[in-house]
Design a protein around this motif. Structure first.
Motif, PDB file in Angstrom:
ATOM      1  N   PRO A 147      -5.300  51.161  37.588  1.00  0.00           N
ATOM      2  CA  PRO A 147      -6.303  52.541  37.104  1.00  0.00           C
ATOM      3  C   PRO A 147      -5.614  53.800  37.778  1.00  0.00           C
ATOM      4  CG  PRO A 147      -6.519  51.341  39.458  1.00  0.00           C
ATOM      5  CD  PRO A 147      -5.570  50.407  38.800  1.00  0.00           C
ATOM      6  N   VAL A 148      -4.356  54.084  37.265  1.00  0.00           N
ATOM      7  CA  VAL A 148      -3.674  55.105  37.094  1.00  0.00           C
ATOM      8  C   VAL A 148      -4.190  56.135  36.223  1.00  0.00           C
ATOM      9  CG1 VAL A 148      -1.561  56.466  37.363  1.00  0.00           C
ATOM     10  CG2 VAL A 148      -1.775  54.095  38.405  1.00  0.00           C
ATOM     11  N   ARG A 149      -4.641  57.496  36.669  1.00  0.00           N
ATOM     12  CA  ARG A 149      -4.689  58.607  35.558  1.00  0.00           C
ATOM     13  C   ARG A 149      -3.783  59.318  35.226  1.00  0.00           C
ATOM     14  NH1 ARG A 149     -10.039  61.203  38.401  1.00  0.00           N
ATOM     15  NH2 ARG A 149      -8.722  60.335  39.958  1.00  0.00           N
ATOM     16  N   LEU A 150      -3.388  59.534  34.160  1.00  0.00           N
ATOM     17  CA  LEU A 150      -2.195  59.982  33.600  1.00  0.00           C
ATOM     18  C   LEU A 150      -2.247  61.507  33.117  1.00  0.00           C
ATOM     19  CD1 LEU A 150       0.832  59.771  32.698  1.00  0.00           C
ATOM     20  CD2 LEU A 150       0.167  58.603  30.776  1.00  0.00           C
ATOM     21  N   ALA A 151      -1.492  62.612  33.172  1.00  0.00           N
ATOM     22  CA  ALA A 151      -1.579  63.850  32.543  1.00  0.00           C
ATOM     23  C   ALA A 151       0.038  64.174  32.062  1.00  0.00           C
ATOM     24  CB  ALA A 151      -2.101  64.817  33.211  1.00  0.00           C
ATOM     25  N   ALA A 152       0.067  65.045  31.097  1.00  0.00           N
ATOM     26  CA  ALA A 152       0.993  65.469  30.639  1.00  0.00           C
ATOM     27  C   ALA A 152       1.133  67.106  30.701  1.00  0.00           C
ATOM     28  CB  ALA A 152       1.945  64.983  29.301  1.00  0.00           C
ATOM     29  N   GLU A 153       1.389  67.971  31.649  1.00  0.00           N
ATOM     30  CA  GLU A 153       1.297  69.049  31.773  1.00  0.00           C
ATOM     31  C   GLU A 153       2.454  69.815  32.557  1.00  0.00           C
ATOM     32  OE1 GLU A 153       0.496  72.572  30.981  1.00  0.00           O
ATOM     33  OE2 GLU A 153      -1.153  71.278  30.243  1.00  0.00           O
ATOM     34  N   THR A 154       2.857  70.945  32.448  1.00  0.00           N
ATOM     35  CA  THR A 154       3.774  71.774  33.168  1.00  0.00           C
ATOM     36  C   THR A 154       3.092  72.998  33.892  1.00  0.00           C
ATOM     37  OG1 THR A 154       4.619  72.906  31.241  1.00  0.00           O
ATOM     38  CG2 THR A 154       5.892  70.907  31.844  1.00  0.00           C
ATOM     39  N   ASN A 155       2.053  73.611  33.457  1.00  0.00           N
ATOM     40  CA  ASN A 155       1.438  74.906  33.968  1.00  0.00           C
ATOM     41  C   ASN A 155       0.765  74.316  35.197  1.00  0.00           C
ATOM     42  OD1 ASN A 155      -0.732  76.924  34.664  1.00  0.00           O
ATOM     43  ND2 ASN A 155      -0.270  77.632  32.478  1.00  0.00           N
ATOM     44  N   LEU A 156       1.428  75.087  36.441  1.00  0.00           N
ATOM     45  CA  LEU A 156       0.970  74.768  37.442  1.00  0.00           C
ATOM     46  C   LEU A 156      -0.437  75.031  38.036  1.00  0.00           C
ATOM     47  CD1 LEU A 156       1.916  73.537  40.328  1.00  0.00           C
ATOM     48  CD2 LEU A 156       2.574  76.029  41.020  1.00  0.00           C
ATOM     49  N   ARG A 157      -0.844  76.253  37.554  1.00  0.00           N
ATOM     50  CA  ARG A 157      -2.312  76.654  37.719  1.00  0.00           C
ATOM     51  C   ARG A 157      -3.288  75.625  37.079  1.00  0.00           C
ATOM     52  NH1 ARG A 157      -4.167  81.581  39.105  1.00  0.00           N
ATOM     53  NH2 ARG A 157      -1.971  82.341  38.724  1.00  0.00           N
ATOM     54  N   ASP A 158      -3.073  75.146  35.897  1.00  0.00           N
ATOM     55  CA  ASP A 158      -3.894  74.072  35.298  1.00  0.00           C
ATOM     56  C   ASP A 158      -3.811  72.751  35.988  1.00  0.00           C
ATOM     57  OD1 ASP A 158      -4.435  76.067  33.370  1.00  0.00           O
ATOM     58  OD2 ASP A 158      -3.135  75.261  31.812  1.00  0.00           O
ATOM     59  N   ILE A 159      -2.789  72.409  36.396  1.00  0.00           N
ATOM     60  CA  ILE A 159      -2.641  71.185  37.254  1.00  0.00           C
ATOM     61  C   ILE A 159      -3.302  71.307  38.720  1.00  0.00           C
ATOM     62  CG2 ILE A 159      -0.762  69.646  38.507  1.00  0.00           C
ATOM     63  CD1 ILE A 159       1.121  70.549  36.476  1.00  0.00           C
ATOM     64  N   LEU A 160      -3.237  72.396  39.327  1.00  0.00           N
ATOM     65  CA  LEU A 160      -3.863  72.440  40.675  1.00  0.00           C
ATOM     66  C   LEU A 160      -5.431  72.532  40.512  1.00  0.00           C
ATOM     67  CD1 LEU A 160      -1.578  75.176  42.638  1.00  0.00           C
ATOM     68  CD2 LEU A 160      -1.942  72.471  42.799  1.00  0.00           C
ATOM     69  N   THR A 161      -5.945  73.293  39.237  1.00  0.00           N
ATOM     70  CA  THR A 161      -7.323  73.300  39.155  1.00  0.00           C
ATOM     71  C   THR A 161      -7.944  71.890  38.681  1.00  0.00           C
ATOM     72  OG1 THR A 161      -7.160  75.237  38.085  1.00  0.00           O
ATOM     73  CG2 THR A 161      -9.138  74.159  37.444  1.00  0.00           C
ATOM     74  N   THR A 162      -6.881  71.070  38.014  1.00  0.00           N
ATOM     75  CA  THR A 162      -7.419  69.627  37.726  1.00  0.00           C
ATOM     76  C   THR A 162      -7.489  68.929  38.977  1.00  0.00           C
ATOM     77  OG1 THR A 162      -6.556  69.739  35.490  1.00  0.00           O
ATOM     78  CG2 THR A 162      -6.992  67.526  36.257  1.00  0.00           C
ATOM     79  N   LEU A 163      -6.532  69.055  39.730  1.00  0.00           N
ATOM     80  CA  LEU A 163      -6.299  68.319  41.290  1.00  0.00           C
ATOM     81  C   LEU A 163      -7.557  68.775  42.006  1.00  0.00           C
ATOM     82  CD1 LEU A 163      -2.546  68.282  41.832  1.00  0.00           C
ATOM     83  CD2 LEU A 163      -3.855  66.476  40.488  1.00  0.00           C
TER      84      LEU A 163
END
Length: 460
Positions: A147-163
């Motif tokens: 049950p691991v969720r996966l993402a491929a992203e390098t934009n730190l702002r988008d990553i933090l918003t998702t988290l």
């Protein structure tokens, strides 16, 4: 109103210079200074970093307290939990470094799958690989149902918003060098971007409570690339070590705020991923643990809190070169040079005109001075051509006077050697031994005493 300014920043230590130079004056690294553009606030008073505005008083407390130890999450991988200090602490930031292709992504994918299977919500963010590549690795490792969720992203702002929205318990960022913060005017992988990304992710871990694991590239010297300030930001720094020609890997804790530093975990690389090695001493001893071959000595060492036996191999051969060669693998080259000098000065042995090769079997790296006696015994055995006594272990620090100095945790070393079937241990003269110990201890006072005991004097 902000104005752009040019700064020259060292990629090795993060020091800022007014102009470019070939060598950093702070850490003496060559060709590590890069030009970067920074934004400086025009409102900041000249000569005052914070201005005249006063802040609030910080509450102060005493050292006395009865706080409970931090709760931990367990992966079920005993070697990984050991290196982490007993499990993963919520809100902690962990930095994992290692050579390219050594198995960092494989280890972390297996670890995050184990944590997720135990009920910890986990997100794996890849900045280097596409989701299809990560899924292929997961299929090879048998983790597709995890049950691991996966993402491929390098934009730190988008990553933090998702988290912030998903509220995970564990986040893996692979790797920190690929992260890009849009408020920093610098290229991804630069010192400014690395510092900003590490700060934001570490602050998110402290603010929201999830554990964050950052993967870091290493330089050709084996250090994590980027300024050393990144290692000071995080709570734990782990190095994934190993040689591609060997099947095992070593995870070593260089820094750990929640456990002992220097702890190691041993893994074996197989076709189905990394598997734990329950008895690493048997692995590092190899087939020559009996000492039947000249130049082979078994060292009883300590890595973190774990006793570990490893084989020191020495080869001494006549040299056809004007300057004989000295090659050392797995041990501290400076200490080996000192041991050679003390052997010549205090014991009458001559290594002049000989090539010397010293190796720690299995690719293990040891830096503790307790390996001095094992290295000296292996070198003397290789020079004389006489094998060392079978089922014998060695440990002890050699001083410049030739004396054998005591080392810490001697009783633990003796117990490990006894457990693996060794019958005799050559140790410093002041070693303490329990009455019920089943191993015979030969107490060695100095190098001449060692040579007399092993070879009945110096050969002519």
């Amino acid at each position: 109103m902000a104005r752009a300014a040019v700064a020259y920043v060292c990629e090795a230590c993060g020091a800022v210079h007014k102009k470019w130079a070939g060598q950093c004056s702070a850490c003496n690294a060559w060709n590590s200074i890069r030009e970067e553009t920074a934004a400086l606030s025009a409102a900041a008073p000249a000569g005052k970093a914070l201005g005249a505005k006063r802040g609030r008083r910080v509450p102060l407390g005493s050292l006395a307290g009865s706080e409970a130890p931090p709760p931990r999450a367990f992966s079920g991988m005993g070697e990984l939990d050991r290196v982490l200090g007993g499990g993963l602490v919520p809100g902690s930031a962990v930095l994992v470094g290692g050579d390219p292709g050594i198995g960092k992504s494989t280890l972390l994918l297996q670890a995050v799958a184990r944590f997720a299977a135990s009920g910890l919500p986990a997100i794996y963010v890849s900045g280097e690989e596409a989701p299809a590549q990560v899924r292929m690795r997961a299929a090879r490792l048998g983790l597709v149902d995890s049950p691991v969720r996966l993402a491929a992203e390098t934009n730190l702002r988008d990553i933090l918003t998702t988290l912030e929205a998903e509220k995970p318990g564990l986040v893996v960022i692979d790797s920190i060098q690929t992260m890009w913060a849009d408020h920093v005017d610098a290229a991804p992988g630069s010192v400014a971007q690395l510092r900003a990304a590490a700060h934001e992710l570490t602050a998110f871990a402290k603010r929201r409570g999830p554990a964050v694991i950052l993967v870091g590239h290493v330089t050709k010297e084996g250090q994590i690339a980027g300024p050393r300030v990144i290692e000071h930001m995080v709570d734990t720094v782990l190095y994934f070590e190993g040689e591609r020609g060997h099947q095992f890997r070593i995870l070593r804790a260089v820094k750990n705020r929640f456990g002992p530093a220097g702890e190691i975990g041993v893994f074996e690389m197989t076709g189905e991923g990394l598997s734990e090695v329950g008895n690493p001493s048997a692995l590092f001893l190899g087939e020559q643990g009996e000492g039947a071959v000249p130049g082979a000595a078994v060292f009883a060492g300590i890595e973190g809190t774990r006793p570990l036996l490893a084989e020191v191999q020495a080869l001494v051969a006549r040299s056809a070169l004007g300057t004989p060669r000295r090659a050392v693998l797995g041990l501290d080259g400076a200490r080996v040079a000192m041991v050679l000098a003390v052997l010549e000065a205090r014991s009458g042995l001559s290594f002049t005109g000989h090539d010397i090769y010293l190796n720690l079997a299995g690719g293990l790296r040891v830096s503790e001075p307790a390996a001095d006696m094992a290295a000296a015994a292996a070198l003397c055995s290789a020079l004389t051509g006489k094998p060392l006594p079978p089922r014998a272990a060695f440990f002890g620090e050699i001083s410049l006077s030739g004396a054998i100095r005591p080392v810490p945790q001697e009783e633990i070393r003796l117990r490990e050697a006894e457990k693996l079937g060794f019958q005799v241990a050559y140790a410093p003269s002041r070693v303490k031994q329990t009455a019920e110990s089943g191993i015979s201890v030969r107490r060695i006072a100095d190098l001449p005493d060692l040579i007399d005991t092993l070879f009945e004097g110096i050969p002519a």
